[in-house]
Design an enzyme around this catalytic site. Structure first.
Site, short mmCIF file in Angstrom:
data_model
loop_
_atom_site.label_atom_id
_atom_site.label_comp_id
_atom_site.label_asym_id
_atom_site.label_seq_id
_atom_site.Cartn_x
_atom_site.Cartn_y
_atom_site.Cartn_z
N ASP A 171 -25.44 14.60 -7.26
CA ASP A 171 -24.52 14.77 -8.36
C ASP A 171 -24.94 16.09 -9.12
OD1 ASP A 171 -22.64 14.38 -10.06
OD2 ASP A 171 -23.28 12.48 -10.75
N CYS B 156 -6.08 -6.60 -2.33
CA CYS B 156 -6.56 -6.85 -3.75
C CYS B 156 -6.26 -5.65 -4.35
CB CYS B 156 -7.96 -7.02 -3.23
SG CYS B 156 -8.98 -7.17 -4.66
N CYS C 210 -8.38 -2.35 -14.95
CA CYS C 210 -8.93 -1.15 -15.77
C CYS C 210 -8.37 -1.24 -17.05
CB CYS C 210 -8.55 -0.07 -15.05
SG CYS C 210 -8.88 1.33 -15.79
N CYS D 100 -18.37 2.98 -18.10
CA CYS D 100 -17.49 1.60 -17.92
C CYS D 100 -17.78 1.14 -16.47
CB CYS D 100 -16.21 2.09 -18.17
SG CYS D 100 -14.98 0.62 -17.81
N CYS E 29 -14.59 -6.19 -8.67
CA CYS E 29 -14.51 -5.92 -7.36
C CYS E 29 -15.27 -7.22 -6.40
CB CYS E 29 -15.07 -4.65 -6.91
SG CYS E 29 -15.15 -4.38 -4.88
C1 B12 Z 1 -16.32 13.67 -11.24
C2 B12 Z 1 -16.96 12.24 -11.38
C3 B12 Z 1 -16.48 11.29 -11.92
C4 B12 Z 1 -15.55 11.38 -13.04
C5 B12 Z 1 -14.10 11.42 -12.14
C6 B12 Z 1 -13.99 10.05 -11.24
C7 B12 Z 1 -13.31 10.12 -9.95
N1 B12 Z 1 -13.00 8.98 -9.51
O1 B12 Z 1 -13.14 11.08 -9.51
C8 B12 Z 1 -15.63 10.35 -13.95
C9 B12 Z 1 -16.24 10.91 -15.31
C10 B12 Z 1 -14.27 9.72 -14.53
C11 B12 Z 1 -16.52 9.38 -13.02
C12 B12 Z 1 -16.82 8.13 -13.54
C13 B12 Z 1 -17.75 7.41 -12.70
N2 B12 Z 1 -18.42 7.76 -12.13
CO1 B12 Z 1 -18.73 9.59 -10.99
N3 B12 Z 1 -18.84 11.18 -10.30
C14 B12 Z 1 -17.98 12.41 -10.43
C15 B12 Z 1 -18.51 13.40 -9.30
C16 B12 Z 1 -19.35 14.46 -9.92
C17 B12 Z 1 -17.50 14.01 -8.46
C18 B12 Z 1 -16.20 12.95 -7.92
C19 B12 Z 1 -15.27 13.31 -7.34
O2 B12 Z 1 -15.34 14.16 -6.60
N4 B12 Z 1 -13.74 13.27 -7.90
C20 B12 Z 1 -12.74 13.92 -7.19
C21 B12 Z 1 -11.77 12.90 -6.68
C22 B12 Z 1 -10.67 13.55 -5.95
O3 B12 Z 1 -12.81 12.60 -5.53
P1 B12 Z 1 -12.51 10.81 -5.25
O4 B12 Z 1 -12.31 9.87 -6.63
O5 B12 Z 1 -14.12 10.37 -4.68
O6 B12 Z 1 -11.60 10.82 -4.49
C23 B12 Z 1 -11.68 10.43 -3.16
C24 B12 Z 1 -10.83 9.51 -2.58
O7 B12 Z 1 -10.36 8.71 -3.76
C25 B12 Z 1 -9.65 9.96 -1.78
N5 B12 Z 1 -8.28 10.28 -2.45
C26 B12 Z 1 -8.05 10.73 -3.47
N6 B12 Z 1 -6.85 10.60 -3.58
C27 B12 Z 1 -6.20 9.96 -2.54
C28 B12 Z 1 -4.93 9.56 -2.48
C29 B12 Z 1 -4.65 8.78 -1.18
C30 B12 Z 1 -3.30 8.45 -0.90
C31 B12 Z 1 -5.84 8.38 -0.57
C32 B12 Z 1 -5.40 7.68 0.97
C33 B12 Z 1 -7.22 8.95 -0.53
C34 B12 Z 1 -7.56 9.36 -1.77
O8 B12 Z 1 -10.09 11.22 -1.53
C35 B12 Z 1 -10.97 11.77 -2.38
C36 B12 Z 1 -11.97 12.70 -1.88
O9 B12 Z 1 -12.81 12.14 -0.93
C37 B12 Z 1 -19.31 12.17 -8.56
C38 B12 Z 1 -20.58 13.01 -7.81
C39 B12 Z 1 -20.30 13.88 -6.76
N7 B12 Z 1 -20.82 15.15 -6.73
O10 B12 Z 1 -19.29 13.71 -5.93
C40 B12 Z 1 -19.86 11.15 -9.26
C41 B12 Z 1 -19.88 9.75 -8.72
C42 B12 Z 1 -18.53 9.70 -7.89
N8 B12 Z 1 -19.78 9.00 -9.83
C43 B12 Z 1 -20.44 7.86 -9.69
C44 B12 Z 1 -20.45 6.60 -10.72
C45 B12 Z 1 -21.48 5.78 -10.41
C46 B12 Z 1 -19.61 6.75 -11.74
C47 B12 Z 1 -19.14 5.49 -12.51
C48 B12 Z 1 -19.28 4.15 -12.02
C49 B12 Z 1 -20.04 5.66 -13.88
C50 B12 Z 1 -19.81 4.78 -15.04
N9 B12 Z 1 -20.44 3.48 -14.83
O11 B12 Z 1 -19.21 5.00 -15.86
C51 B12 Z 1 -17.62 5.84 -13.02
C52 B12 Z 1 -16.64 4.84 -11.83
C53 B12 Z 1 -15.39 5.38 -12.34
C54 B12 Z 1 -14.32 5.63 -10.68
N10 B12 Z 1 -13.84 4.45 -10.63
O12 B12 Z 1 -14.37 6.50 -10.20
C55 B12 Z 1 -21.19 7.70 -8.39
C56 B12 Z 1 -20.55 6.91 -7.38
C57 B12 Z 1 -21.32 6.07 -6.36
C58 B12 Z 1 -20.49 5.03 -5.57
N11 B12 Z 1 -20.92 3.90 -5.05
O13 B12 Z 1 -19.34 5.45 -5.33
C59 B12 Z 1 -21.02 9.15 -7.96
C60 B12 Z 1 -21.16 9.70 -6.41
C61 B12 Z 1 -22.41 10.06 -8.37
C62 B12 Z 1 -23.67 9.63 -7.59
N12 B12 Z 1 -24.44 10.58 -7.06
O14 B12 Z 1 -24.04 8.53 -7.49
N13 B12 Z 1 -17.30 10.11 -12.25
S1 SF4 Z 2 -14.83 3.10 -15.09
FE1 SF4 Z 2 -13.50 1.61 -16.25
S2 SF4 Z 2 -11.88 3.16 -17.14
FE2 SF4 Z 2 -12.75 4.06 -15.65
S3 SF4 Z 2 -11.28 3.58 -13.67
FE3 SF4 Z 2 -12.99 1.97 -13.67
S4 SF4 Z 2 -12.24 0.28 -15.08
FE4 SF4 Z 2 -10.85 2.10 -15.38
#
Ligand code: B12
Ligand code: SF4
Length: 361
Positions: free
Chosen positions: A149, A207, A214, A257, A264
């Site tokens: 990260d 599911c 959320c 959060c 899940c």
């Molecule tokens: C930015 C970021 C955040 C942001 C944005 C979250 C997000 N969902 O993008 C915020 C601050 C909200 C966040 C929150 C959290 N995060 Co964070 N975050 C990151 C970070 C730095 C980048 C993630 C990213 O690339 N986002 C961009 C989006 C586009 O990517 P994505 O959500 O993964 O989306 C993928 C799929 O969903 C899919 N997709 C997207 N759109 C669509 C549409 C369709 C139709 C389909 C089929 C697929 C699809 O493709 C995308 C690319 O692969 C990573 C570390 C890293 N360098 O990767 C950690 C990371 C993802 N986070 C992590 C964690 C632990 C969390 C939290 C649980 C922390 C907490 N308890 O508060 C929460 C969970 C929230 C959630 N549900 O995501 C872990 C996840 C571990 C795991 N088991 O997955 C990571 C990997 C950090 C780590 N090194 O461990 N995070």
């Molecule tokens: S971490 Fe909390 S606020 Fe963010 S997507 Fe998950 S349930 Fe929603």
């Protein structure tokens, strides 16, 4: 296995890469990783998803998500010569009191389970660096870099390709045997290691628990989180005022959060972490909001030393707790604490405390 330091193509072809992979997995387990997988570097499909996520402005103020061009989805641009990515996962869930009970007690502070102990970044990067050294001792000086990260890396997409799980509707990487309470880390390398089969099936089925539960409606569609609504973003990434309409929905969550993981069903397979460094410090797993609100800046810095929480700084710490106190049950103690902070030297803290006070009128 032959030990050698020559990384010419002829020398590499002499290494038994399959047996090296077995060693890597065994070393990974010794170093505390639950699983290691290998992928290639083709991220064409995730690149499109990332692009559309950015176009919708779902990243909010996280400029670092948009500012690296295509480096995030083209590993060879981040480390030239990269052929493979080794993805590793490490469980972090500590064995604490019931999370649901803390969430249900409006006077207690809920802090994400990942942030209760020592900051994972350093711990995991150090372990990955040790793993890379062990690989070099056998395969020679391979060109590599370890990330947790810490750089533009599409961690979940790479881990999915490496067979560590699937990206669920809540966008978490979910492992069919271990749920999602784990961190990810990577080693980029130019060694042509044998690939693991990717996780191709998404097992979320029909599911929709994470979308339904959320608190802020941040999971706007399956696999798509609008970070601007996510409590994790609001409490950790955002440095400014939290949008008023979202404050009542945040409950007592003051740092991150976990709701979309808590609900899940796959997390019934998760295991508690064995890392002593991830165990809660300073009773943060179920502390009283008022008590945390009364920490001085010096206490905040001392008690969060070595923890990820420290990164948000004292001002945002108070901002987050003020919001939670606005959502807490009314009492003289809560009102007195908020009145005091309504005079704080920081405009951000004053404004959030005044908002919170107004909730108790
Ligand atoms: C930015 C970021 C955040 C942001 C944005 C979250 C997000 N969902 O993008 C915020 C601050 C909200 C966040 C929150 C959290 N995060 Co964070 N975050 C990151 C970070 C730095 C980048 C993630 C990213 O690339 N986002 C961009 C989006 C586009 O990517 P994505 O959500 O993964 O989306 C993928 C799929 O969903 C899919 N997709 C997207 N759109 C669509 C549409 C369709 C139709 C389909 C089929 C697929 C699809 O493709 C995308 C690319 O692969 C990573 C570390 C890293 N360098 O990767 C950690 C990371 C993802 N986070 C992590 C964690 C632990 C969390 C939290 C649980 C922390 C907490 N308890 O508060 C929460 C969970 C929230 C959630 N549900 O995501 C872990 C996840 C571990 C795991 N088991 O997955 C990571 C990997 C950090 C780590 N090194 O461990 N995070
Ligand atoms: S971490 Fe909390 S606020 Fe963010 S997507 Fe998950 S349930 Fe929603």
């Amino acid at each position: 296995m032959t030990n050698h330091k020559d990384n010419s193509p002829e020398a590499i072809s002499n290494i038994d890469l399959l047996s090296l992979m077995e060693d890597i997995r065994a070393w990974g387990r010794e170093l505390g990783f639950q699983q290691i997988g290998i992928s290639d570097i083709n991220l064409d499909q995730p690149r499109q998803h990332l692009q559309s996520w950015l176009e919708k402005n779902f990243h909010g103020d996280m400029d670092y998500m948009a500012s690296h061009g295509e480096k995030r989805s083209r590993p060879e641009q981040l480390l030239p010569g990269t052929l493979r990515v080794l993805s590793a996962r490490m469980d972090y869930l500590p064995d604490t009191d019931s999370m649901e009970e803390v969430l249900a007690d409006a006077n207690k502070a809920y802090i994400s389970r990942y942030a209760l102990g020592r900051d994972y970044h350093k711990l995991m990067r150090k372990r990955l660096a040790t793993l890379a050294q062990k690989i070099s001792a056998v395969a020679g000086q391979h060109n590599h870099r370890a990330f947790v990260d810490s750089a533009p890396v599409l961690e979940r997409a790479l881990a999915e390709k490496a067979g560590l799980g699937w990206i669920g509707k809540n966008t978490m990487l979910i492992n069919p045997k271990a749920g999602s309470w784990f961190f990810l880390g990577e080693i980029y390398t130019d060694l042509p290691l044998p690939l693991d089969p990717p996780q191709e099936t998404m097992h979320c089925g029909s599911c929709t628990a994470c979308l339904d539960d959320c608190p802020t409606g941040a999971i706007v569609a399956p696999n798509q989180v609008d970070a601007r609504r996510c409590i994790s973003y609001l409490t950790i990434e955002l440095r400014e005022s939290i949008p008023e309409e979202l404050r009542p929905l945040m409950g007592n969550r003051i740092y991150g959060c976990d709701d979309c993981q808590l609900v899940c069903p796959w997390n019934k397979f998760s295991e508690h972490t064995q890392e002593t460094d991830f165990q809660p410090r300073n009773n943060l797993q179920a502390a009283e909001l008022v008590e945390l609100f009364q920490w001085t800046e010096e206490e905040f810095l001392r008690r969060t030393e070595g923890s990820a929480i420290r990164r948000i700084g004292y001002e945002c710490w108070l901002r987050n707790i003020a919001v939670a106190l606005g959502n807490a049950s009314s009492s003289d103690t809560v009102v007195a604490a908020l009145k005091e902070k309504s005079q704080h030297s920081s405009a951000l803290v004053r404004e959030h405390s005044q908002w919170a006070l107004a909730q108790h009128n």
